[in-house]
Design a protein around this motif. Sequence first.
Motif, PDB file in Angstrom:
ATOM      1  N   ASN A 140      49.718  37.664  61.110  1.00  0.00           N
ATOM      2  CA  ASN A 140      51.033  37.616  60.472  1.00  0.00           C
ATOM      3  C   ASN A 140      50.846  37.626  58.961  1.00  0.00           C
ATOM      4  OD1 ASN A 140      50.538  34.829  59.613  1.00  0.00           O
ATOM      5  ND2 ASN A 140      50.927  34.278  61.762  1.00  0.00           N
ATOM      6  N   PHE A 141      51.956  37.653  58.211  1.00  0.00           N
ATOM      7  CA  PHE A 141      51.835  37.798  56.759  1.00  0.00           C
ATOM      8  C   PHE A 141      51.188  36.585  56.100  1.00  0.00           C
ATOM      9  CE2 PHE A 141      53.377  37.441  52.381  1.00  0.00           C
ATOM     10  CZ  PHE A 141      52.874  38.636  51.875  1.00  0.00           C
ATOM     11  N   ALA A 142      51.476  35.399  56.588  1.00  0.00           N
ATOM     12  CA  ALA A 142      50.872  34.193  56.005  1.00  0.00           C
ATOM     13  C   ALA A 142      49.348  34.250  56.109  1.00  0.00           C
ATOM     14  CB  ALA A 142      51.410  32.946  56.704  1.00  0.00           C
ATOM     15  N   GLU A 143      48.845  34.669  57.278  1.00  0.00           N
ATOM     16  CA  GLU A 143      47.403  34.796  57.473  1.00  0.00           C
ATOM     17  C   GLU A 143      46.852  35.935  56.621  1.00  0.00           C
ATOM     18  OE1 GLU A 143      46.664  35.248  61.624  1.00  0.00           O
ATOM     19  OE2 GLU A 143      47.359  33.229  62.144  1.00  0.00           O
ATOM     20  N   LEU A 144      47.631  37.010  56.527  1.00  0.00           N
ATOM     21  CA  LEU A 144      47.202  38.160  55.726  1.00  0.00           C
ATOM     22  C   LEU A 144      47.080  37.762  54.254  1.00  0.00           C
ATOM     23  CD1 LEU A 144      46.641  41.252  55.596  1.00  0.00           C
ATOM     24  CD2 LEU A 144      49.077  41.536  55.069  1.00  0.00           C
ATOM     25  N   ARG A 145      48.012  36.990  53.786  1.00  0.00           N
ATOM     26  CA  ARG A 145      47.997  36.569  52.383  1.00  0.00           C
ATOM     27  C   ARG A 145      46.750  35.739  52.072  1.00  0.00           C
ATOM     28  NH1 ARG A 145      53.237  33.964  49.204  1.00  0.00           N
ATOM     29  NH2 ARG A 145      52.348  34.146  47.080  1.00  0.00           N
ATOM     30  N   ARG A 146      46.399  34.867  52.981  1.00  0.00           N
ATOM     31  CA  ARG A 146      45.197  34.042  52.782  1.00  0.00           C
ATOM     32  C   ARG A 146      43.944  34.915  52.825  1.00  0.00           C
ATOM     33  NH1 ARG A 146      48.228  30.342  56.021  1.00  0.00           N
ATOM     34  NH2 ARG A 146      47.162  31.043  57.930  1.00  0.00           N
ATOM     35  N   TRP A 147      43.946  35.879  53.713  1.00  0.00           N
ATOM     36  CA  TRP A 147      42.795  36.781  53.844  1.00  0.00           C
ATOM     37  C   TRP A 147      42.617  37.611  52.575  1.00  0.00           C
ATOM     38  CZ3 TRP A 147      42.566  42.301  54.507  1.00  0.00           C
ATOM     39  CH2 TRP A 147      41.295  42.781  54.861  1.00  0.00           C
ATOM     40  N   ILE A 148      43.706  38.123  52.015  1.00  0.00           N
ATOM     41  CA  ILE A 148      43.648  38.897  50.776  1.00  0.00           C
ATOM     42  C   ILE A 148      43.160  38.023  49.625  1.00  0.00           C
ATOM     43  CG2 ILE A 148      45.030  40.093  49.024  1.00  0.00           C
ATOM     44  CD1 ILE A 148      46.852  41.071  51.325  1.00  0.00           C
ATOM     45  N   ALA A 149      43.708  36.798  49.536  1.00  0.00           N
ATOM     46  CA  ALA A 149      43.367  35.893  48.433  1.00  0.00           C
ATOM     47  C   ALA A 149      41.883  35.544  48.404  1.00  0.00           C
ATOM     48  CB  ALA A 149      44.205  34.621  48.534  1.00  0.00           C
ATOM     49  N   ALA A 150      41.217  35.562  49.560  1.00  0.00           N
ATOM     50  CA  ALA A 150      39.793  35.212  49.633  1.00  0.00           C
ATOM     51  C   ALA A 150      38.942  36.150  48.786  1.00  0.00           C
ATOM     52  CB  ALA A 150      39.322  35.216  51.084  1.00  0.00           C
ATOM     53  N   ASP A 151      39.305  37.442  48.783  1.00  0.00           N
ATOM     54  CA  ASP A 151      38.578  38.417  47.951  1.00  0.00           C
ATOM     55  C   ASP A 151      39.382  39.716  47.904  1.00  0.00           C
ATOM     56  OD1 ASP A 151      36.841  39.969  46.526  1.00  0.00           O
ATOM     57  OD2 ASP A 151      35.080  39.523  47.748  1.00  0.00           O
ATOM     58  N   PRO A 152      40.350  39.813  47.001  1.00  0.00           N
ATOM     59  CA  PRO A 152      41.224  40.988  46.935  1.00  0.00           C
ATOM     60  C   PRO A 152      40.480  42.307  46.751  1.00  0.00           C
ATOM     61  CG  PRO A 152      42.082  39.215  45.578  1.00  0.00           C
ATOM     62  CD  PRO A 152      40.709  38.807  46.002  1.00  0.00           C
TER      63      PRO A 152
END
Length: 330
Positions: A140-152
């Motif tokens: 979902n988007f919340a998980e996606l946002r955390r995944w992106i933030a780890a290393d954009p």
Amino acid sequence: MDKLNRCRRWGLATAYFLLAGTGVARAEFPEKPITLLVPFAAGGPSDKIARELAESLRKRLDKTVIVENLGGAGGTLGAAKVATASPDGYTLLIHHIGFATAPTLYRKLPYKGIDDFAYLGLINEAPSTLIGRNSLPAKNFAELRRWIAADPTKVNLAHAGVGSASQLCGLMIQSALKAEMTSVPYKGTGPAMTDLMGGTVDLMCEQATNAVPQIEGGKVRAFAVTSKDRMKHPVLASLPTLAESGLPDFSVTVWHGLYAPKNTPGPVLAKLNEALRGALKDPELIKRQEALGITVVSDARVEPAAHKKFVEAEVARWAKVIQAAGAYAD
């Protein structure tokens, strides 16, 4: 009698020239087929919309409306052709959001800018969807946002080329997330979508028109829509908006407008606007557009003055995004 006849002939000739000056004596527009130029390749979203609109305009103008494609340089080549066409109403341009971004995106345009055109009315608005490869760890988007933030920088964000709606939407998302991802440009939506489905790239912000079949077929994972409100389309109805997912006030729609060359006569523009307004009330056109997740415009922006004001606001809005990202075209 001869003198009287000469006076009559003189009077008729004078009346003719007076009427010709007002345009009354001219043959009623249109006398011949009209060309509707799409500044992108055939088969894309703008081309599909143009062909549906052309048929509806044909019914109202009682003349064939020929769709012509001239892609290249983010739509600027096609726009330039219309800007320099004879201002007689027989060459029209249908263009999307790129019409408003080109003045900032391109340092050198092959035409002067948005003032080189006469405005006929806004046609529609379509949301984009944020979609990703099925193998992404985020569901979902919340998980996606955390995944992106780890290393954009390790996130590959595909788009259909400089000036494309997918690139612009991607820029807006990166700005909202304050995350600079790795941009992967393609020569069109088709190859970008193919690589996304194949797992070669991670994400893409794509018009609902093209994304719906892939979402419905389970070929990509959908995270959110970019419209202000949730969509009623059956495939998109369950998707949250980015605004409600933590990006306040986020709203990006891909709109299309209709244009003629600058200095096209007022009566011709009025006739074309009347036909456009009629077309946008066509139940069949509305039905076909809604099936693609597109909303046909029914507000004041179908009128030329409001359409131009809207475009000017879009130019200012996107200039900030493009300048902040330094995303200029060569």
